[in-house]
Design a protein around this motif. Structure first.
Motif, mmCIF file in Angstrom:
data_model
loop_
_atom_site.group_PDB
_atom_site.id
_atom_site.type_symbol
_atom_site.label_atom_id
_atom_site.label_comp_id
_atom_site.label_asym_id
_atom_site.label_seq_id
_atom_site.Cartn_x
_atom_site.Cartn_y
_atom_site.Cartn_z
ATOM 1 N N PRO A 56 3.037 11.795 -6.701
ATOM 2 C CA PRO A 56 3.776 12.505 -8.038
ATOM 3 C C PRO A 56 3.885 11.865 -9.117
ATOM 4 O O PRO A 56 3.927 13.120 -9.802
ATOM 5 C CB PRO A 56 5.074 10.723 -7.401
ATOM 6 N N ALA A 57 2.641 11.277 -9.686
ATOM 7 C CA ALA A 57 2.540 10.937 -11.032
ATOM 8 C C ALA A 57 1.718 11.802 -11.620
ATOM 9 O O ALA A 57 1.860 12.920 -12.521
ATOM 10 C CB ALA A 57 1.994 10.158 -11.423
ATOM 11 N N LEU A 58 0.523 12.455 -10.404
ATOM 12 C CA LEU A 58 -0.201 13.090 -11.084
ATOM 13 C C LEU A 58 0.281 14.151 -11.094
ATOM 14 O O LEU A 58 0.285 15.700 -12.332
ATOM 15 C CB LEU A 58 -1.868 13.980 -10.537
ATOM 16 N N ILE A 77 3.323 2.221 -1.773
ATOM 17 C CA ILE A 77 3.971 2.451 -2.738
ATOM 18 C C ILE A 77 2.245 2.816 -3.853
ATOM 19 O O ILE A 77 3.120 3.340 -4.875
ATOM 20 C CB ILE A 77 4.742 1.166 -3.632
ATOM 21 N N ALA A 78 1.783 2.220 -3.453
ATOM 22 C CA ALA A 78 0.457 2.104 -4.393
ATOM 23 C C ALA A 78 -0.077 3.136 -4.447
ATOM 24 O O ALA A 78 -0.908 4.007 -5.115
ATOM 25 C CB ALA A 78 -0.494 0.744 -3.913
ATOM 26 N N GLY A 113 -1.754 11.140 -15.187
ATOM 27 C CA GLY A 113 -0.336 11.956 -15.534
ATOM 28 C C GLY A 113 0.196 11.773 -16.812
ATOM 29 O O GLY A 113 0.489 13.041 -17.635
ATOM 30 N N CYS A 159 5.975 0.082 -8.868
ATOM 31 C CA CYS A 159 4.516 -0.408 -7.942
ATOM 32 C C CYS A 159 4.816 -2.098 -8.717
ATOM 33 O O CYS A 159 5.010 -3.076 -8.127
ATOM 34 C CB CYS A 159 3.569 0.155 -8.710
ATOM 35 N N LEU A 187 0.966 -1.373 -0.198
ATOM 36 C CA LEU A 187 -0.051 0.301 0.204
ATOM 37 C C LEU A 187 0.993 1.075 -0.168
ATOM 38 O O LEU A 187 0.791 2.759 -1.026
ATOM 39 C CB LEU A 187 -1.041 -0.009 1.112
ATOM 40 N N ALA A 235 7.941 9.845 -4.766
ATOM 41 C CA ALA A 235 7.592 9.026 -4.883
ATOM 42 C C ALA A 235 9.261 7.579 -4.745
ATOM 43 O O ALA A 235 8.734 6.174 -4.434
ATOM 44 C CB ALA A 235 7.757 8.113 -6.551
ATOM 45 N N SER A 240 2.590 6.677 -5.190
ATOM 46 C CA SER A 240 2.564 6.705 -6.572
ATOM 47 C C SER A 240 1.550 7.651 -7.164
ATOM 48 O O SER A 240 1.777 8.120 -8.168
ATOM 49 C CB SER A 240 2.794 5.502 -7.121
ATOM 50 N N ILE A 241 0.712 7.593 -6.490
ATOM 51 C CA ILE A 241 -0.272 8.213 -7.165
ATOM 52 C C ILE A 241 -0.387 10.173 -7.310
ATOM 53 O O ILE A 241 0.072 10.715 -8.228
ATOM 54 C CB ILE A 241 -1.787 8.793 -5.975
ATOM 55 N N GLU A 284 4.040 15.193 -11.622
ATOM 56 C CA GLU A 284 4.506 15.187 -12.621
ATOM 57 C C GLU A 284 3.989 15.225 -14.364
ATOM 58 O O GLU A 284 4.231 16.453 -14.888
ATOM 59 C CB GLU A 284 5.409 14.234 -13.175
ATOM 60 N N GLY A 285 2.870 14.910 -14.239
ATOM 61 C CA GLY A 285 2.186 15.021 -15.432
ATOM 62 C C GLY A 285 1.534 15.892 -16.046
ATOM 63 O O GLY A 285 1.570 16.783 -16.918
ATOM 64 N N GLU A 332 9.546 13.402 -8.564
ATOM 65 C CA GLU A 332 10.221 12.255 -8.207
ATOM 66 C C GLU A 332 10.797 11.688 -7.410
ATOM 67 O O GLU A 332 10.468 10.630 -6.550
ATOM 68 C CB GLU A 332 11.234 12.031 -9.195
#
Lengths: 92, 92, 92
Positions: A26-28, A19-20, B29, B69, A17, A66, A23-24, A30-31, A63
């Motif tokens: 940072p990914a959003l 890393i799951a 993202g 992940c 949980l 994450a 990761s939400i 970075e996007g 990053e």
């Protein structure tokens, strides 16, 4: 045997949980930064080098959050001091 | 046999949920960055090369959070130290 | 026989939920990128080739996050080490 089951189970759940969920964000983020950087490059093509350099330094900062989650997940799986203590003391 | 069932069951659940939850953020993202890149290429067709290069390097950064992940999921399935300990000690 | 039922049941549930939840993000991200690509091609018809090429390479990146979920689902169904252990040891 009960504490071994409990500590092992919780370690697996938390490692996944961490890393799951971690990761939400940072990914959003970075996007979003990447999309805005590309938009800025379309508006000011002459400043593409400056925009790109700033983007990559900033992406490395995002990053890193994450990577923190990834490191904690790996520590919980492979270098968990609670697990080490439980398996040493619960098998007499 | 009880701890084997427990640790195995939890490992399967967490391995699946880790990559399931962890793929939502990176996919959204990347989709946002890609859509804005295409929009930027429509505004400045002359800068298409620069925009494409920046996009792919940035997408690789976003993709790395999904790969974290995936790595944790594979570790939980195939290199789980808790599972290894449990099956060694619970089969006397 | 109890642990076989438990591990088998959980494997089926998680294999389905992994790809079910994991397909939400990639599908939305790809849909957004594709819609913006069509919008960009309407703005700059001369750049349709460049936009299409960038779109497909980017869609492959987004698709990879769905492929991760697919791989984990297939592993849980066909190469599940927990299930292999349980069916070997629970049939004396």
């Amino acid at each position: 045997m009960d504490s071994i089951s409990l500590v092992g189970t919780v370690s697996i759940i938390v490692a996944g949980l961490t890393i799951a969920i971690g990761s939400i964000g940072p990914a959003l983020g970075e996007g979003r930064a990447l999309s805005e950087a590309l938009n800025a490059m379309a508006q000011q093509p002459d400043e593409a080098d400056t925009i790109t350099r700033t983007l990559f330094v900033g992406l490395a900062m995002v990053e890193s959050t994450a990577i923190y989650c990834f490191v904690i997940s790996l520590i919980i799986v492979f270098a968990n001091p609670f697990w080490d203590f439980v398996i040493q003391n619960a098998a007499p």
